[in-house]
Design an enzyme around this catalytic site. Sequence first.
Site, PDB file in Angstrom:
ATOM      1  N   HIS A  87      10.216   8.773 -27.535  1.00 42.40           N
ATOM      2  CA  HIS A  87       9.260   9.703 -26.929  1.00 42.40           C
ATOM      3  C   HIS A  87       9.598  11.166 -27.297  1.00 42.40           C
ATOM      4  CE1 HIS A  87       6.510  11.348 -23.960  1.00 42.40           C
ATOM      5  NE2 HIS A  87       7.504  12.019 -23.422  1.00 42.40           N
ATOM      6  N   ARG A 125       0.817  -1.232   0.000  1.00 45.34           N
ATOM      7  CA  ARG A 125       0.000   0.000   0.000  1.00 45.34           C
ATOM      8  C   ARG A 125       0.847   1.277   0.000  1.00 45.34           C
ATOM      9  NH1 ARG A 125      -3.384  -3.317   3.158  1.00 45.34           N
ATOM     10  NH2 ARG A 125      -5.107  -3.992   1.846  1.00 45.34           N
ATOM     11  N   LYS A 159       4.378  11.712 -10.951  1.00 37.94           N
ATOM     12  CA  LYS A 159       3.496  10.916 -11.825  1.00 37.94           C
ATOM     13  C   LYS A 159       4.176   9.583 -12.101  1.00 37.94           C
ATOM     14  CE  LYS A 159       0.814  14.159 -14.554  1.00 37.94           C
ATOM     15  NZ  LYS A 159       0.469  14.559 -15.923  1.00 37.94           N
ATOM     16  N   ASN A 206       2.225  19.337 -21.225  1.00 36.76           N
ATOM     17  CA  ASN A 206       1.857  18.435 -22.319  1.00 36.76           C
ATOM     18  C   ASN A 206       1.904  19.110 -23.679  1.00 36.76           C
ATOM     19  OD1 ASN A 206       1.451  16.042 -20.896  1.00 36.76           O
ATOM     20  ND2 ASN A 206      -0.507  16.793 -20.146  1.00 36.76           N
ATOM     21  N   GLU A 264      -2.533  18.146 -11.379  1.00 38.94           N
ATOM     22  CA  GLU A 264      -3.098  18.568 -12.669  1.00 38.94           C
ATOM     23  C   GLU A 264      -4.575  18.910 -12.537  1.00 38.94           C
ATOM     24  OE1 GLU A 264      -1.202  16.398 -15.835  1.00 38.94           O
ATOM     25  OE2 GLU A 264      -2.793  16.952 -17.226  1.00 38.94           O
ATOM     26  N   GLU A 294      12.456  17.893 -24.552  1.00 35.71           N
ATOM     27  CA  GLU A 294      11.738  18.331 -23.344  1.00 35.71           C
ATOM     28  C   GLU A 294      12.392  19.584 -22.749  1.00 35.71           C
ATOM     29  OE1 GLU A 294       8.919  16.808 -22.386  1.00 35.71           O
ATOM     30  OE2 GLU A 294       9.030  14.731 -23.064  1.00 35.71           O
ATOM     31  N   LYS A 308      10.068  22.718 -14.134  1.00 36.45           N
ATOM     32  CA  LYS A 308       9.179  21.597 -13.822  1.00 36.45           C
ATOM     33  C   LYS A 308       8.711  21.696 -12.371  1.00 36.45           C
ATOM     34  CE  LYS A 308       7.228  17.455 -14.092  1.00 36.45           C
ATOM     35  NZ  LYS A 308       7.198  16.206 -14.772  1.00 36.45           N
ATOM     36  N   HIS A 353       1.918  11.592 -28.286  1.00 38.83           N
ATOM     37  CA  HIS A 353       1.511  10.282 -27.768  1.00 38.83           C
ATOM     38  C   HIS A 353       0.806   9.461 -28.844  1.00 38.83           C
ATOM     39  CE1 HIS A 353       1.637  11.434 -23.212  1.00 38.83           C
ATOM     40  NE2 HIS A 353       2.810  11.153 -23.707  1.00 38.83           N
ATOM     41  N   HIS A 379       2.216  16.926 -26.617  1.00 36.74           N
ATOM     42  CA  HIS A 379       2.077  15.531 -26.181  1.00 36.74           C
ATOM     43  C   HIS A 379       0.830  14.829 -26.717  1.00 36.74           C
ATOM     44  CE1 HIS A 379       5.517  16.393 -23.768  1.00 36.74           C
ATOM     45  NE2 HIS A 379       5.461  15.261 -23.099  1.00 36.74           N
ATOM     46  N   ARG A 432      -0.369  22.392 -14.757  1.00 36.15           N
ATOM     47  CA  ARG A 432       0.499  21.241 -15.037  1.00 36.15           C
ATOM     48  C   ARG A 432       0.260  20.684 -16.438  1.00 36.15           C
ATOM     49  NH1 ARG A 432       2.605  16.444 -10.971  1.00 36.15           N
ATOM     50  NH2 ARG A 432       3.901  15.485 -12.556  1.00 36.15           N
TER      51      ARG A 432
HETATM   52  P1  NAD Z   1      14.041   5.392 -21.217  1.00 31.92           P
HETATM   53  O1  NAD Z   1      13.861   5.230 -19.786  1.00 31.92           O
HETATM   54  O2  NAD Z   1      13.590   4.305 -22.116  1.00 31.92           O
HETATM   55  O3  NAD Z   1      15.572   5.689 -21.471  1.00 31.92           O
HETATM   56  C1  NAD Z   1      16.023   5.848 -22.793  1.00 31.92           C
HETATM   57  C2  NAD Z   1      17.134   4.841 -23.136  1.00 31.92           C
HETATM   58  O4  NAD Z   1      18.339   5.309 -22.584  1.00 31.92           O
HETATM   59  C3  NAD Z   1      16.912   3.445 -22.566  1.00 31.92           C
HETATM   60  O5  NAD Z   1      17.397   2.512 -23.499  1.00 31.92           O
HETATM   61  C4  NAD Z   1      17.791   3.438 -21.328  1.00 31.92           C
HETATM   62  O6  NAD Z   1      18.228   2.147 -21.013  1.00 31.92           O
HETATM   63  C5  NAD Z   1      18.922   4.304 -21.760  1.00 31.92           C
HETATM   64  N1  NAD Z   1      19.621   5.039 -20.712  1.00 31.92           N
HETATM   65  C6  NAD Z   1      19.075   5.775 -19.710  1.00 31.92           C
HETATM   66  N2  NAD Z   1      20.041   6.391 -19.024  1.00 31.92           N
HETATM   67  C7  NAD Z   1      21.218   6.045 -19.604  1.00 31.92           C
HETATM   68  C8  NAD Z   1      22.573   6.376 -19.365  1.00 31.92           C
HETATM   69  N3  NAD Z   1      22.931   7.254 -18.424  1.00 31.92           N
HETATM   70  N4  NAD Z   1      23.513   5.822 -20.150  1.00 31.92           N
HETATM   71  C9  NAD Z   1      23.184   4.960 -21.153  1.00 31.92           C
HETATM   72  N5  NAD Z   1      21.924   4.635 -21.441  1.00 31.92           N
HETATM   73  C10 NAD Z   1      20.952   5.167 -20.675  1.00 31.92           C
HETATM   74  O7  NAD Z   1      13.307   6.693 -21.785  1.00 31.92           O
HETATM   75  P2  NAD Z   1      13.313   8.212 -21.312  1.00 31.92           P
HETATM   76  O8  NAD Z   1      13.399   8.986 -22.557  1.00 31.92           O
HETATM   77  O9  NAD Z   1      14.263   8.469 -20.229  1.00 31.92           O
HETATM   78  O10 NAD Z   1      11.859   8.362 -20.694  1.00 31.92           O
HETATM   79  C11 NAD Z   1      10.708   8.166 -21.479  1.00 31.92           C
HETATM   80  C12 NAD Z   1       9.583   7.772 -20.572  1.00 31.92           C
HETATM   81  O11 NAD Z   1       9.339   8.798 -19.606  1.00 31.92           O
HETATM   82  C13 NAD Z   1       8.266   7.557 -21.289  1.00 31.92           C
HETATM   83  O12 NAD Z   1       7.718   6.345 -20.853  1.00 31.92           O
HETATM   84  C14 NAD Z   1       7.400   8.721 -20.840  1.00 31.92           C
HETATM   85  O13 NAD Z   1       6.038   8.402 -20.810  1.00 31.92           O
HETATM   86  C15 NAD Z   1       7.934   8.975 -19.476  1.00 31.92           C
HETATM   87  N6  NAD Z   1       7.674  10.319 -18.970  1.00 31.92           N
HETATM   88  C16 NAD Z   1       7.131  10.422 -17.728  1.00 31.92           C
HETATM   89  C17 NAD Z   1       6.904  11.671 -17.187  1.00 31.92           C
HETATM   90  C18 NAD Z   1       6.359  11.787 -15.788  1.00 31.92           C
HETATM   91  O14 NAD Z   1       6.028  12.903 -15.360  1.00 31.92           O
HETATM   92  N7  NAD Z   1       6.292  10.719 -15.039  1.00 31.92           N
HETATM   93  C19 NAD Z   1       7.210  12.824 -17.912  1.00 31.92           C
HETATM   94  C20 NAD Z   1       7.783  12.676 -19.182  1.00 31.92           C
HETATM   95  C21 NAD Z   1       8.010  11.406 -19.702  1.00 31.92           C
END
Ligand code: NAD
Length: 381
Positions: free
Chosen positions: A278, A132, A154, A257, A248, A196, A238, A264, A260, A253
Amino acid sequence: MDDTATSTNLGETTIDVALAERGYHVVIGEDLLASAAGRLKALLPGARFAVVSDSNVAPLHMGPLKESLEQYGLFLGSAVVAPGEASKSFPVLAKLCETLLDLGVERGDCVIALGGGVVGDLAGFAASILRRGVRVVQVPTSLLAQVDSAIGGKTGIDTSQGKNLIGTFHQPNLVLADVDVLSTLSEREFRAGYAEVAKYGLLGDAPFFVWLEQNWQGVFADETGKRRHAVETSARAKVGIVVADEREESGTRALLNLGHTFGHALEAFAGYSDRLLHGEAISIGMRLAFTYSVERDLCTPDDAARAEAHFKAVGLPTDIATIPGDKPTPGELLRLMAQDKKVAGGKLVLVLVKGIGQAFIEHDVSMEQMTDFLKRECARR
Ligand code: NAD
């Protein structure tokens, strides 16, 4: 512009996420992983730590963190998931929760999410439902995660209906952003994360966008202070938005997007795969948001052209036609856009712009209007 842009002795920067009892710090600096355990022990006395990572990041960056936790006798073990968006799924979540229980994570313990946005969203979600709710510390390793996803609480996973449709709000107890780890990120991933960074300028900080237009090469090349400045400015933006509208509710917030709803839909079309990362989808999405804003006489063509030119200069895609392989039809895109969490009463709610740095929420976007726009965009070469 503050003086971090040129300082060589950067030290640590702490940004306060002022959310009362859910408040925490975002700490940005260099070489933070090897000394993490002392900080964590002081912050969460009595807690032990299980580290979640992916199989790209774990071999590169788990070592110093694990050793540091072991020195203090605080390491419970680790769980490593496959890299990529496909890990944000029910099956991977279920397995991860069971692994964390097997490692002995108790109510007072803490999950550390060491990775990009995928690991952060997945491990954050697991922490929020395990027993929980246990605590989580975000240690973002991608540019995108350091400037965006690790901050704000999030969490979530994807389903066949769309991205992030299942999840929770679960604020971390600390965000530890070590900019050194960005040096192992591939250029493509760094560039995708940069979308971003540019987003913060485009949505609410025109001077920052001007700074990026002039300094992006230094950000990519990690020139002293420039990368750090971009990370800090973005993280501060942020934090400001999260503090103003944690769940949001007021609309602030939702400005995050920008691009987005389009992005998306494009990601879903491309199957959340390497075909379109992404950040790349968001880059196309932001260009579409600017063009659509121009069509509605909200924004000048000059501002839209500047945004597009910047994405092109850094090598980010701006057109649907550049997606490798088959292309979506306008109908497919519209159907995917209609899955967006912001859809209300059958109407699309979009983040549009009155210019660079002036994003706002538009509640009145008819499906017919959008279909016409998408027809033109899908035909654009
Ligand atoms: P990811 O986590 O897939 O990382 C991208 C790639 O880089 C992966 O292959 C990972 O293994 C690699 N990687 C990460 N750090 C590394 C490092 N230091 N050295 C070598 N390789 C590395 O993708 P991302 O772009 O970091 O994140 C995308 C995700 O974030 C999506 O799922 C999106 O929906 C989410 N997101 C969430 C929020 C939120 O507020 N929670 C906001 C924006 C995006």
